[in-house]
Design a protein around this motif. Structure first.
Motif, PDB file in Angstrom:
ATOM      1  N   UNK A 134      -5.059  56.365  -3.276  1.00 50.95           N
ATOM      2  CA  UNK A 134      -6.127  55.663  -2.553  1.00 50.95           C
ATOM      3  C   UNK A 134      -6.235  56.091  -1.104  1.00 50.95           C
ATOM      4  N   UNK A 135      -5.528  57.150  -0.710  1.00 50.64           N
ATOM      5  CA  UNK A 135      -5.636  57.660   0.650  1.00 50.64           C
ATOM      6  C   UNK A 135      -4.372  57.443   1.468  1.00 50.64           C
ATOM      7  N   UNK A 136      -4.278  58.190   2.560  1.00 50.44           N
ATOM      8  CA  UNK A 136      -3.128  58.123   3.464  1.00 50.44           C
ATOM      9  C   UNK A 136      -3.535  58.775   4.770  1.00 50.44           C
ATOM     10  N   UNK A 137      -2.646  58.712   5.769  1.00 49.43           N
ATOM     11  CA  UNK A 137      -2.932  59.363   7.058  1.00 49.43           C
ATOM     12  C   UNK A 137      -2.194  60.703   7.119  1.00 49.43           C
ATOM     13  N   UNK A 138      -0.999  60.735   7.685  1.00 53.69           N
ATOM     14  CA  UNK A 138      -0.248  61.998   7.728  1.00 53.69           C
ATOM     15  C   UNK A 138       1.067  61.911   6.969  1.00 53.69           C
ATOM     16  N   UNK A 139       1.199  60.851   6.192  1.00 53.04           N
ATOM     17  CA  UNK A 139       2.443  60.615   5.466  1.00 53.04           C
ATOM     18  C   UNK A 139       2.105  60.130   4.063  1.00 53.04           C
ATOM     19  N   UNK A 140       2.792  60.675   3.074  1.00 44.33           N
ATOM     20  CA  UNK A 140       2.501  60.315   1.691  1.00 44.33           C
ATOM     21  C   UNK A 140       3.789  60.373   0.886  1.00 44.33           C
ATOM     22  N   UNK A 141       3.746  59.789  -0.308  1.00 42.85           N
ATOM     23  CA  UNK A 141       4.930  59.727  -1.154  1.00 42.85           C
ATOM     24  C   UNK A 141       4.697  60.509  -2.441  1.00 42.85           C
ATOM     25  N   UNK A 142       5.690  61.316  -2.785  1.00 43.89           N
ATOM     26  CA  UNK A 142       5.675  62.064  -4.039  1.00 43.89           C
ATOM     27  C   UNK A 142       6.672  61.443  -5.007  1.00 43.89           C
ATOM     28  N   UNK A 143       6.310  61.418  -6.265  1.00 45.48           N
ATOM     29  CA  UNK A 143       7.266  61.051  -7.310  1.00 45.48           C
ATOM     30  C   UNK A 143       7.757  62.342  -7.961  1.00 45.48           C
ATOM     31  N   UNK A 144       9.051  62.580  -7.892  1.00 45.76           N
ATOM     32  CA  UNK A 144       9.657  63.763  -8.498  1.00 45.76           C
ATOM     33  C   UNK A 144      10.176  63.347  -9.871  1.00 45.76           C
ATOM     34  N   UNK A 145       9.331  63.394 -10.851  1.00 49.50           N
ATOM     35  CA  UNK A 145       9.635  62.840 -12.169  1.00 49.50           C
ATOM     36  C   UNK A 145      10.911  63.435 -12.758  1.00 49.50           C
ATOM     37  N   UNK A 146      11.858  62.540 -13.069  1.00 50.78           N
ATOM     38  CA  UNK A 146      13.104  62.969 -13.682  1.00 50.78           C
ATOM     39  C   UNK A 146      14.140  63.507 -12.714  1.00 50.78           C
ATOM     40  N   UNK A 147      13.870  63.414 -11.394  1.00 54.28           N
ATOM     41  CA  UNK A 147      14.803  63.960 -10.402  1.00 54.28           C
ATOM     42  C   UNK A 147      15.091  62.910  -9.330  1.00 54.28           C
ATOM     43  N   UNK A 148      16.348  62.825  -8.928  1.00 53.99           N
ATOM     44  CA  UNK A 148      16.723  61.971  -7.805  1.00 53.99           C
ATOM     45  C   UNK A 148      16.311  62.687  -6.525  1.00 53.99           C
ATOM     46  N   UNK A 185      14.033  60.700   1.366  1.00 54.18           N
ATOM     47  CA  UNK A 185      14.169  60.178   0.003  1.00 54.18           C
ATOM     48  C   UNK A 185      14.226  58.666   0.038  1.00 54.18           C
ATOM     49  N   UNK A 186      13.417  58.021  -0.811  1.00 49.77           N
ATOM     50  CA  UNK A 186      13.418  56.560  -0.843  1.00 49.77           C
ATOM     51  C   UNK A 186      14.767  56.003  -1.292  1.00 49.77           C
ATOM     52  N   UNK A 187      15.496  56.779  -2.085  1.00 50.35           N
ATOM     53  CA  UNK A 187      16.824  56.345  -2.502  1.00 50.35           C
ATOM     54  C   UNK A 187      17.771  56.199  -1.327  1.00 50.35           C
ATOM     55  N   UNK A 188      17.504  56.927  -0.261  1.00 52.02           N
ATOM     56  CA  UNK A 188      18.314  56.795   0.958  1.00 52.02           C
ATOM     57  C   UNK A 188      17.988  55.492   1.675  1.00 52.02           C
ATOM     58  N   UNK A 189      16.714  55.117   1.681  1.00 51.18           N
ATOM     59  CA  UNK A 189      16.304  53.878   2.336  1.00 51.18           C
ATOM     60  C   UNK A 189      16.562  52.656   1.464  1.00 51.18           C
ATOM     61  N   UNK A 190      16.463  52.843   0.141  1.00 54.65           N
ATOM     62  CA  UNK A 190      16.655  51.740  -0.811  1.00 54.65           C
ATOM     63  C   UNK A 190      17.696  52.164  -1.846  1.00 54.65           C
ATOM     64  N   UNK A 191      18.962  52.245  -1.473  1.00 51.23           N
ATOM     65  CA  UNK A 191      19.988  52.778  -2.389  1.00 51.23           C
ATOM     66  C   UNK A 191      20.188  51.957  -3.650  1.00 51.23           C
ATOM     67  N   UNK A 192      19.791  50.690  -3.643  1.00 53.70           N
ATOM     68  CA  UNK A 192      20.000  49.839  -4.818  1.00 53.70           C
ATOM     69  C   UNK A 192      18.768  49.748  -5.721  1.00 53.70           C
ATOM     70  N   UNK A 193      17.680  50.397  -5.332  1.00 53.30           N
ATOM     71  CA  UNK A 193      16.435  50.306  -6.102  1.00 53.30           C
ATOM     72  C   UNK A 193      16.277  51.559  -6.967  1.00 53.30           C
ATOM     73  N   UNK A 194      16.673  51.472  -8.220  1.00 54.32           N
ATOM     74  CA  UNK A 194      16.609  52.627  -9.111  1.00 54.32           C
ATOM     75  C   UNK A 194      15.176  53.092  -9.337  1.00 54.32           C
ATOM     76  N   UNK A 195      14.217  52.156  -9.288  1.00 55.04           N
ATOM     77  CA  UNK A 195      12.828  52.522  -9.538  1.00 55.04           C
ATOM     78  C   UNK A 195      12.227  53.350  -8.407  1.00 55.04           C
ATOM     79  N   UNK A 196      12.925  53.437  -7.259  1.00 57.12           N
ATOM     80  CA  UNK A 196      12.428  54.220  -6.129  1.00 57.12           C
ATOM     81  C   UNK A 196      13.171  55.541  -5.955  1.00 57.12           C
TER      82      UNK A 196
END
Length: 453
Positions: A381-395, A413-424
């Motif tokens: 739905x749009x972004x400015x200069x920052x966006x998120x990629x999903x690396x399917x099947x990869x941490x 990596x979102x896993x660095x910011x949210x270490x307990x959130x497996x969905x991220x």
């Protein structure tokens, strides 16, 4: 030569006066696991100045500098080009008056800079007023929450997908104020969660806190959230971690935000290994008495000459402690000066142009990265200069580390910011500013494709 002004007798007398039998009793509120039990292992007790300099140079050589590699890190701290004139001007004598302007008659340079800074922040945020700056974005965010509580006399706080460090700062402070914080976690889906936030607002909510753009780079509908918050008697607090975005996006104040807090590091202030940074704070004028920090104003002296003063100081150093809105003891004066100089050099048209360059480069990079097999762009739905990629099947943490070893700082990596959130764990937040060249983007695309193949 070591400088130890207190003798053992002095220490004993001081401890006896406060009723402590030993120094360790002064730290009894610190959790035992957080205390250092003794000297740090492997660190020498002393060394010559020359030896220390050599050791520090060797350690510094291990760093991968932002200027020495393709750099796509963001998530609250951004690399932009800072004109050399900024560093030159902040060292001029006109600005080297008293750092804290207790005596306005001898601190006119400092006061004028802060007055101009406030004007710039208020225009940028679309608010009626702005203060003379705060420590950083995270503490400014908490001060906005505390301010909303004083205004509404409520203690419920709804927080959208904001930077987790901002959230943790608020949660830490809320332990002492008894505010009830309900936070919405980010999700790797296109929906920014506006409706989910709105559903959490009730008659006990003092404010809704929304990052704009949010931690995943998505752009929430502030007007919609503001209307929902106001319908329940709550305030909207907008948090801006990337002020350059406001060169393209409509200001939070124009969209209904009552209080706007933010981080000013992007303009005039370097990455600096994480600090010092610069807290920005604006609000509606009717709430000025509840605003933390200080407010500088313009006046005339006895001879009718233009002058500057401290118009409002609601901190505990200036007024009775129980009447203070904040115990913040100073503002980020030097960083505020650098911010103001950079903003002045850019001007309104320059900021707009800088924002458009950022956006265009980010869109071009996102298109190339999303074309890699196994990579999905979350921000449909749009972004400015920052966006998120999903690396399917990869941490994403592992992928980012491998790319760093190849000399490419690919993103956060979102896993660095949210270490307990497996969905991220598959999420990678990529930031593309004007400092990212076509060659940098192509290098990231090629390296990421190889890593995921």
């Amino acid at each position: 030569m070591r400088y130890l002004p207190l003798t053992p007798t002095d220490r004993e007398a001081m401890l006896a006066t406060i009723g402590a039998s030993e120094i360790d009793h002064l730290f009894r509120d610190v959790p035992a696991e957080a205390l250092q039990p003794g000297p740090i292992e492997g660190l020498p007790m002393h060394a010559s100045e020359m030896a220390v300099e050599g050791h520090m140079r060797r350690l510094a050589a291990k760093n991968l500098s932002a200027a020495d590699a393709p750099f796509f890190l963001g998530a609250g701290a951004y690399r932009h080009h800072i004109p050399a004139s900024v560093d030159h001007l902040i060292q001029r004598g006109e600005f080297l008056t008293a750092y804290t302007p207790y005596q306005p008659e001898i601190a006119q340079g400092t006061l004028q800079v802060l007055f101009e800074f406030q004007t710039q922040v208020a225009r940028l945020f679309g608010t009626d007023i702005a203060n003379a700056s705060m420590y950083d974005g995270s503490t400014a965010c908490w001060e906005a929450i505390a301010m909303a509580g004083r205004i509404t006399r409520r203690d419920g706080v709804v927080i959208g997908p904001i930077h987790p460090h901002y959230l943790m700062t608020a949660q830490t402070m809320a332990k002492f104020t008894k505010d009830e914080i309900r936070a919405l976690s980010p999700a790797l889906v296109a929906d920014a969660g506006d409706d989910a936030m709105i559903a959490m607002i009730d008659d006990k909510t003092s404010c809704v806190v929304v990052q704009y753009p949010d931690i995943l780079g998505r752009i929430p509908d502030l007007r919609k959230i503001a209307d929902a918050a106001h319908a329940k008697g709550a305030l909207l607090v907008a948090v801006v971690t990337e002020p350059v975005a406001l060169g393209m996006l409509e200001s939070p104040g124009a969209l209904g935000a009552d209080i706007v807090a933010g981080e000013g590091q992007s303009l005039g202030v370097g990455l600096n290994f994480g600090g010092p940074y610069l807290g920005l704070f604006g609000a509606r004028e009717k709430y000025v008495r509840q605003m933390p920090g200080r407010l500088c104003g313009e006046t005339v002296d006895a001879d009718g000459k233009r002058g500057f003063v401290l118009t409002l100081s609601t901190r505990e150093q200036h007024i009775r402690r129980e009447k203070a809105t904040s115990n913040i003891c100073t503002n980020s004066g030097l960083c505020a000066l650098a911010f103001s100089i950079h903003m002045t050099l850019l001007g309104g048209e320059g900021l707009d142009k800088l924002a458009r360059i950022n956006h265009a480069r980010a869109v071009a990079a996102a298109d190339k990265l999303a074309a890699i097999p196994g990579v999905d762009l979350v921000n449909t739905d749009g972004f400015f200069n920052e966006f998120t990629l999903r690396l399917n099947g990869h941490d994403a943490r592992e992928v980012a580390m491998r790319l760093a070893k190849r000399g490419i700082l690919s993103g956060v990596a979102l896993g660095r910011l949210y270490p307990d959130a497996l969905d991220l764990s598959e999420g990678l937040v990529v930031c593309v500013t004007e400092t990212c060249s076509d060659e940098d983007i192509d290098a990231l695309v090629a390296a990421l494709a190889e890593e995921l193949a």
